[in-house]
Design a protein around this motif. Sequence first.
Motif, PDB file in Angstrom:
ATOM      1  N   THR A 136      49.047  44.608  44.802  1.00  0.00           N
ATOM      2  CA  THR A 136      49.911  43.585  45.368  1.00  0.00           C
ATOM      3  C   THR A 136      49.410  43.254  46.773  1.00  0.00           C
ATOM      4  N   PRO A 137      49.733  42.047  47.269  1.00  0.00           N
ATOM      5  CA  PRO A 137      49.220  41.665  48.595  1.00  0.00           C
ATOM      6  C   PRO A 137      49.609  42.648  49.697  1.00  0.00           C
ATOM      7  N   GLU A 138      50.806  43.251  49.610  1.00  0.00           N
ATOM      8  CA  GLU A 138      51.240  44.189  50.639  1.00  0.00           C
ATOM      9  C   GLU A 138      51.044  45.637  50.214  1.00  0.00           C
ATOM     10  N   GLY A 139      50.354  45.854  49.081  1.00  0.00           N
ATOM     11  CA  GLY A 139      50.206  47.203  48.563  1.00  0.00           C
ATOM     12  C   GLY A 139      48.996  47.919  49.129  1.00  0.00           C
ATOM     13  N   VAL A 140      48.821  49.154  48.660  1.00  0.00           N
ATOM     14  CA  VAL A 140      47.706  49.988  49.103  1.00  0.00           C
ATOM     15  C   VAL A 140      46.422  49.495  48.428  1.00  0.00           C
ATOM     16  N   PRO A 141      45.299  49.369  49.128  1.00  0.00           N
ATOM     17  CA  PRO A 141      44.052  48.906  48.517  1.00  0.00           C
ATOM     18  C   PRO A 141      43.527  49.901  47.476  1.00  0.00           C
ATOM     19  N   ARG A 142      42.844  49.355  46.442  1.00  0.00           N
ATOM     20  CA  ARG A 142      42.287  50.187  45.371  1.00  0.00           C
ATOM     21  C   ARG A 142      40.767  50.304  45.478  1.00  0.00           C
ATOM     22  N   LYS A 143      40.109  49.211  45.794  1.00  0.00           N
ATOM     23  CA  LYS A 143      38.654  49.190  45.956  1.00  0.00           C
ATOM     24  C   LYS A 143      38.320  48.289  47.127  1.00  0.00           C
ATOM     25  N   PHE A 144      37.118  48.480  47.697  1.00  0.00           N
ATOM     26  CA  PHE A 144      36.645  47.541  48.716  1.00  0.00           C
ATOM     27  C   PHE A 144      35.124  47.477  48.662  1.00  0.00           C
ATOM     28  N   ARG A 145      34.602  46.327  49.031  1.00  0.00           N
ATOM     29  CA  ARG A 145      33.156  46.096  49.065  1.00  0.00           C
ATOM     30  C   ARG A 145      32.731  45.968  50.523  1.00  0.00           C
ATOM     31  N   TRP A 146      31.713  46.764  50.887  1.00  0.00           N
ATOM     32  CA  TRP A 146      31.198  46.738  52.257  1.00  0.00           C
ATOM     33  C   TRP A 146      29.690  46.899  52.232  1.00  0.00           C
ATOM     34  N   ARG A 147      29.013  45.949  52.859  1.00  0.00           N
ATOM     35  CA  ARG A 147      27.548  45.952  52.939  1.00  0.00           C
ATOM     36  C   ARG A 147      26.902  46.046  51.563  1.00  0.00           C
ATOM     37  N   GLY A 148      27.472  45.334  50.606  1.00  0.00           N
ATOM     38  CA  GLY A 148      26.907  45.225  49.269  1.00  0.00           C
ATOM     39  C   GLY A 148      27.277  46.331  48.322  1.00  0.00           C
ATOM     40  N   ASN A 149      28.001  47.346  48.776  1.00  0.00           N
ATOM     41  CA  ASN A 149      28.371  48.471  47.921  1.00  0.00           C
ATOM     42  C   ASN A 149      29.878  48.455  47.674  1.00  0.00           C
ATOM     43  N   VAL A 150      30.261  48.839  46.424  1.00  0.00           N
ATOM     44  CA  VAL A 150      31.660  48.911  46.042  1.00  0.00           C
ATOM     45  C   VAL A 150      32.112  50.361  46.143  1.00  0.00           C
ATOM     46  N   HIS A 151      33.262  50.568  46.825  1.00  0.00           N
ATOM     47  CA  HIS A 151      33.793  51.917  47.021  1.00  0.00           C
ATOM     48  C   HIS A 151      35.152  52.001  46.337  1.00  0.00           C
ATOM     49  N   ASP A 152      35.290  52.982  45.435  1.00  0.00           N
ATOM     50  CA  ASP A 152      36.571  53.253  44.807  1.00  0.00           C
ATOM     51  C   ASP A 152      37.378  54.169  45.720  1.00  0.00           C
ATOM     52  N   ILE A 153      38.602  53.789  45.974  1.00  0.00           N
ATOM     53  CA  ILE A 153      39.458  54.545  46.900  1.00  0.00           C
ATOM     54  C   ILE A 153      40.193  55.626  46.117  1.00  0.00           C
ATOM     55  N   ALA A 154      39.914  56.898  46.479  1.00  0.00           N
ATOM     56  CA  ALA A 154      40.563  58.027  45.810  1.00  0.00           C
ATOM     57  C   ALA A 154      41.877  58.388  46.487  1.00  0.00           C
ATOM     58  N   ARG A 155      41.893  58.374  47.789  1.00  0.00           N
ATOM     59  CA  ARG A 155      43.109  58.711  48.527  1.00  0.00           C
ATOM     60  C   ARG A 155      43.251  57.764  49.710  1.00  0.00           C
ATOM     61  N   SER A 156      44.499  57.536  50.116  1.00  0.00           N
ATOM     62  CA  SER A 156      44.752  56.666  51.262  1.00  0.00           C
ATOM     63  C   SER A 156      45.986  57.155  51.997  1.00  0.00           C
ATOM     64  N   GLU A 157      46.069  56.813  53.279  1.00  0.00           N
ATOM     65  CA  GLU A 157      47.203  57.177  54.110  1.00  0.00           C
ATOM     66  C   GLU A 157      47.484  56.025  55.054  1.00  0.00           C
ATOM     67  N   GLY A 158      48.737  55.624  55.140  1.00  0.00           N
ATOM     68  CA  GLY A 158      49.105  54.519  55.995  1.00  0.00           C
ATOM     69  C   GLY A 158      50.224  53.695  55.376  1.00  0.00           C
ATOM     70  N   PRO A 159      50.536  52.548  55.961  1.00  0.00           N
ATOM     71  CA  PRO A 159      49.806  51.953  57.089  1.00  0.00           C
ATOM     72  C   PRO A 159      50.314  52.403  58.464  1.00  0.00           C
ATOM     73  N   GLU A 160      49.447  52.272  59.459  1.00  0.00           N
ATOM     74  CA  GLU A 160      49.806  52.415  60.867  1.00  0.00           C
ATOM     75  C   GLU A 160      49.729  51.028  61.485  1.00  0.00           C
ATOM     76  N   ARG A 161      50.872  50.504  61.869  1.00  0.00           N
ATOM     77  CA  ARG A 161      50.922  49.121  62.357  1.00  0.00           C
ATOM     78  C   ARG A 161      50.658  49.076  63.861  1.00  0.00           C
ATOM     79  N   ILE A 162      49.724  48.215  64.273  1.00  0.00           N
ATOM     80  CA  ILE A 162      49.391  48.003  65.681  1.00  0.00           C
ATOM     81  C   ILE A 162      49.626  46.533  66.003  1.00  0.00           C
ATOM     82  N   SER A 163      50.536  46.291  66.904  1.00  0.00           N
ATOM     83  CA  SER A 163      50.868  44.922  67.290  1.00  0.00           C
ATOM     84  C   SER A 163      49.894  44.418  68.343  1.00  0.00           C
TER      85      SER A 163
END
Length: 518
Positions: free
Chosen positions: A440-467
Amino acid sequence: MTMERLQSSHRQIVSIWLPYLAIDRWQKQAAPERASLAFALTIESAHGPRITAVNDAARQAGVQVGQRLVDARALYPEISSESADLPGDSKTLERIALWAQRWGPWSMVDGEDSILLDVTNATHLHGGPQALLRDIAQNCEKRGFRSRSAMAFTGSAAWALSHYGNQYCVGDNDDPMRSLSDLPVAALRLTPSISKLLRRLGLKTIGDLSKAPRQSLARRFRDHRNPQTNPLIRLDQLLGKVPEPMIPLHRKDPLRVSRRLMEPILHRSLLDQIIIDLADDLVCLLESERMGTRRLEMRAYRVDGDVIVRALELSEATREAPHIVRLFGAKLDDVQAGFGIDQVDLISTWSAPLALAQASIDEADEDIGTTLPQMLDRITARLGPDAVQMPITARSHVPERSYRFASPNVAKSSQSEMQFYQRPLKLLERAERISVVYATPEGVPRKFRWRGNVHDIARSEGPERISPEWWKERSNVRLRDYYRIEDDMGRRYWIYRNGVTGDGRGNAPDWYLHGMFP
């Protein structure tokens, strides 16, 4: 009117009375929960501890200054106490007197809790006498000290008005008795026995004393030459007819060693030897004061009147003469002696406390190499103050603005270390945009692509909001939601979503990678 009297009437002396100096000093150092309880400062006397200062809670409980501590505890058993630090109070009063010189050219300590400040011809710089007195009181309050201040044409008159007159009272130079006549005779700073004697004679105020027959009083007190026991001397000092001693308090001069030469020197080798001798002398002087130098200045006086100045700033306080000599060696290559140098001074313009350390008697420990601060000092002295940079904290909660680079010679920031959540060891100089797959748009990310490589997210913690920093940023800057994530390979990253869907500050939020954890 004599010339001395005319000059005295144009003076403007301010008396700053700190009636609660000792207890205010204690409250600045005490824990907040303890400062609200009944407390007293005591000194030892022949009949046990005697109270010299009490806080507001003890005063409301009926405890008074001058009571024995045992009597105060009979009245209020819950009162706590400590021994008064009289030397510390005196040093604090001296520091306040030096600080007060921002309003006038000189100041002096007057008794145990008062300061005299000369502001002659300086009141207009602060908006007039009343505005000056208010400014003094407000600044004392900011420093945690309650005060009363008054202004008059003599120190004795200013002291009397600050202790027994109205707050922000300004004496009348044309008719001094107009503002002083209603004050009690205690305002003359006489001994208690003399004040009691005058009251028995019906002389209760300064006005009564000034109207009494002077010859009768002179015969009564003809054997009293001490101003504290002679009301006529005190009255004359109050009105400026008799001068009273005033010794200005000066700031402590920086530590300095000097060499006056019988013959001017022209060669660099002789100048190096003088620097060695001066460094040894300065180290001995610093050691006697238990100080170390942070900033040094060498002044070489030429015969033709020119002064050669070379300055050093060290990364930490030191008392090592060889290190000082080595640093100045890189600063003297371009010295031009001209017709000769006949005096050399070495000044510690910034000294900091440095504890004494016992030297090792083990010969194996004599040569321990160059320490990191010494290496930084040598590089800085040779290549310039901007050759070495180090990160220091900055006043910002935005990650890329929470630090800045400065010279090692810059003093560490006075602010306490800002506490955050866990931060990555490596922070990218500029966050890099990534593509994220999420449920979902406000949900926890599942995968991300950075510098041509795809990373599967195994664990996550957050969010920490910074104004955003609204006082610096434009109104369209978006807030950030940071996540600490770990991919399926065990690598950990710090990513954030820039904005929230529907915040009205742009399109769909973008994702960025800002740092990596070890």
